[in-house]
Design a protein around this motif. Structure first.
Motif, mmCIF file in Angstrom:
data_model
loop_
_atom_site.group_PDB
_atom_site.id
_atom_site.type_symbol
_atom_site.label_atom_id
_atom_site.label_comp_id
_atom_site.label_asym_id
_atom_site.label_seq_id
_atom_site.Cartn_x
_atom_site.Cartn_y
_atom_site.Cartn_z
ATOM 1 N N ASN A 39 0.815 -1.208 0.000
ATOM 2 C CA ASN A 39 0.000 0.000 0.000
ATOM 3 C C ASN A 39 0.844 1.251 0.000
ATOM 4 O OD1 ASN A 39 0.808 -0.295 2.541
ATOM 5 N ND2 ASN A 39 -1.212 -0.440 3.458
ATOM 6 N N PHE B 248 1.698 4.828 -1.407
ATOM 7 C CA PHE B 248 0.784 5.881 -1.826
ATOM 8 C C PHE B 248 1.064 6.192 -3.298
ATOM 9 C CE2 PHE B 248 1.644 7.059 2.801
ATOM 10 C CZ PHE B 248 0.610 6.259 3.262
ATOM 11 N N ASN C 183 6.773 9.177 -0.345
ATOM 12 C CA ASN C 183 6.126 8.136 0.448
ATOM 13 C C ASN C 183 6.795 8.017 1.815
ATOM 14 O OD1 ASN C 183 4.067 5.807 -0.430
ATOM 15 N ND2 ASN C 183 4.864 6.822 -2.261
ATOM 16 N N ARG D 169 9.516 2.998 4.562
ATOM 17 C CA ARG D 169 8.566 4.003 5.041
ATOM 18 C C ARG D 169 8.309 3.827 6.531
ATOM 19 N NH1 ARG D 169 2.916 4.108 1.887
ATOM 20 N NH2 ARG D 169 2.323 2.551 3.423
ATOM 21 N N GLN E 210 -5.117 1.993 1.784
ATOM 22 C CA GLN E 210 -4.449 3.293 1.789
ATOM 23 C C GLN E 210 -4.693 3.991 3.127
ATOM 24 O OE1 GLN E 210 -2.606 5.007 -0.780
ATOM 25 N NE2 GLN E 210 -2.400 2.910 -1.479
ATOM 26 N N ALA F 10 -1.914 4.857 5.953
ATOM 27 C CA ALA F 10 -1.749 6.220 6.463
ATOM 28 C C ALA F 10 -1.864 6.251 7.983
ATOM 29 C CB ALA F 10 -2.801 7.142 5.838
ATOM 30 N N ALA G 104 -5.016 11.740 7.245
ATOM 31 C CA ALA G 104 -5.055 10.622 6.296
ATOM 32 C C ALA G 104 -5.942 10.970 5.103
ATOM 33 C CB ALA G 104 -5.567 9.362 6.987
ATOM 34 N N TYR H 248 -3.981 14.066 3.125
ATOM 35 C CA TYR H 248 -2.738 13.833 2.380
ATOM 36 C C TYR H 248 -2.772 12.563 1.529
ATOM 37 C CZ TYR H 248 -0.976 17.354 5.561
ATOM 38 O OH TYR H 248 -0.811 18.517 6.254
ATOM 39 N N ILE H 249 -3.554 11.593 1.948
ATOM 40 C CA ILE H 249 -3.505 10.290 1.257
ATOM 41 C C ILE H 249 -4.761 10.008 0.448
ATOM 42 C CG2 ILE H 249 -3.200 7.804 1.582
ATOM 43 C CD1 ILE H 249 -0.761 9.600 2.332
ATOM 44 N N GLN I 237 -5.992 11.247 -4.065
ATOM 45 C CA GLN I 237 -6.320 10.170 -5.009
ATOM 46 C C GLN I 237 -7.745 10.309 -5.517
ATOM 47 O OE1 GLN I 237 -4.769 6.193 -3.913
ATOM 48 N NE2 GLN I 237 -3.849 7.198 -2.151
#
Lengths: 240, 221
Positions: free
Chosen positions: A87, A89, A97, A149, B120, B124, B134, B137-138, B142
């Motif tokens: 996962n 980003f 990331n 990460r 995702q 996060a 979360a 930014y994540i 998207q």
């Protein structure tokens, strides 16, 4: 130290964890093995509060994970986790990331975050890919990015949730090499894994899950060489 | 009696029409910006909120999407008058379009949220980001990528909807045209002219949107 005390968890009427007791010391490498659905991945995600528990207690360095007063976002910095599904980003470069949480969570400056990212990407052998987007990476590289990460946050513990299960066989080795290197550096690690050979090689202790309980645990020589229960004997011979 | 086409009058009015167009475009830009900001919590609230939060965000989205935009503008201009609140035309149009855009955009974002893998969020949160961080930014970057064309379409809708402001005296592009045609009786010329200007503005928005569209390589596989 991570202390797991009498942890139970149910999804509706299905009880997936039926009273787990387990203590992991600093510097230990613990492998959790067992059939799919035995509760090992669920337990792993309970340790950093990504999954909730129904009863019992999990204590990380003296902090109770599910205590209402606990700041989970703060606690999670101690606990790096890498998942089975990569996962990364997708809308950020490999470098970003790694630096995102450093700058947004820890408040580290951009320059300092970039320096940390380069160190960690170097460590997992991805520095050359720092400026590409994750879609340009192989599955194995994405997993190593996940590791970098998590490491960038300076965790005291690393949790690995079947990180090689979704990988093509030829990509498994590069990820295992990274894990091997971490264990050699003395990182405390909890691995949920189906790689028995690997568990045997790096783990200090192997814990066998079966139907929501820890059916057997001990040093790898004992678990793989001299399993006590019939279930474990059958599992080990099947899993090779 | 035959009608004499006189486009010269339109040319004379061009500076005023341009000022009107600038106002229309500004209202579209501002109400879209505010709409996007409002739509994010609305989308999350209706997507996985519970109780009152889910109920309020659902109601907003349903009301905004299932009532005429004109009725929404009238509500803020005339309707609020019943409660002693009197808004200027541009403020009434602005608030109504923010409300309207937020509702439509929230529904667009809700679809976009479904397109972002649940892992995702987990990834996060596992790094210590809170829920707001979360999403910010994540998840939403998207969502914006996934719904980019739909956001562009909504922008065009917002631009065209500003024309309804003319009905409550807004001196936007349509308002200017209405004013001039009532004084010159050159109805056809003025409305044809503003139709062309709206069309060009809409195409310009689409062109810019495509120009700044996030690159394909950045998209999730």
């Amino acid at each position: 130290m991570i202390e797991i005390k009498q942890v139970r968890k149910s999804y509706g009427s299905l009880e997936v964890l039926k009273g787990i007791d387990l203590t992991i010391d600093k510097g230990e490498v613990v492998a959790m093995i067992g059939p799919s659905g035995s509760g090992k991945s669920t337990l792993l995600q309970c340790i950093n509060g990504l999954e909730t528990i129904s009863s019992g207690e999990i204590i990380v360095d003296g902090i109770s994970v599910f205590d209402k007063a606990t700041n989970l976002n703060h606690l999670r910095r101690k606990l790096g986790i890498v998942f089975q599904s990569y996962n990364a980003f997708p809308h950020m470069t490999v470098r970003r990331n790694v630096t995102l949480a450093l700058t947004k969570v820890l408040g580290v400056s951009r320059d300092q975050a970039n320096a940390i990212a380069e160190t960690q990407l170097q460590r997992v052998g991805l520095l050359a890919k720092a400026d590409v987007y994750p879609t340009a990476l192989s599955g194995g590289q994405q997993q190593r990015l996940g590791i970098a990460r998590a490491l960038a946050m300076g965790p005291s513990y690393m949790l690995f949730d079947e990180v090689t299960s979704a990988l093509d066989p030829e990509l498994v080795a590069e990820v295992l090499a990274t894990l091997r290197q971490l264990s050699a550096e003395g990182m405390t690690m909890i691995l949920v894994t189906h790689e028995m050979q690997f568990a045997r090689e790096v783990a200090d202790r192997v814990v066998f899950f079966h139907e929501g309980v820890i059916a057997e645990s001990g040093p790898p020589q004992q678990i793989f060489g001299n399993p006590k229960s019939e279930r474990l004997r059958a599992f080990v011979s099947r899993a090779g | 009696m035959s009608y004499n086409f006189q486009f010269g009058i339109v040319l004379d009015a061009l500076p005023d029409l341009m000022r009107g167009a600038a106002l229309s475009l500004s209202i579209a830009i501002v109400t879209m910006a505010v709409g996007i900001v409002l739509a994010m919590p609305l989308a999350v609230g209706s997507w996985n909120g519970k109780g009152l939060v889910a109920c309020l965000s659902r109601s907003w989205i349903e009301l905004a999407r299932n009532t005429p935009c004109l009725a929404q503008i009238y509500f803020f201009f005339y309707g609020l008058g019943a409660f002693g609140i009197f808004l200027s035309p541009w403020l009434a149009v602005g608030i109504a379009l923010c409300f309207n855009n937020a509702g439509y955009l929230a529904e667009i974002f809700r679809g976009g949220l479904n397109g972002v893998n649940a892992n995702q969020m987990k990834g996060a949160r596992s790094l210590g980001l809170g829920p707001v961080g979360a999403y910010r930014y994540i998840v939403f970057p998207q969502v914006f990528r996934n719904t980019f064309s739909s956001i562009g379409n909504q922008f065009i809708w917002a631009l065209l909807n500003t024309s309804l402001g003319a009905l409550i005296g807004l001196y936007d592009l349509s308002g200017v045209a209405m004013d001039y045609q009532s004084r010159t009786f050159k109805t056809f010329e003025f409305f044809l002219a503003i139709a062309v200007i709206y069309f060009i503005l809409a195409k310009l928005v689409l062109f810019l949107a495509n120009r700044f569209k996030p690159g394909g390589a950045r998209h999730a596989a």
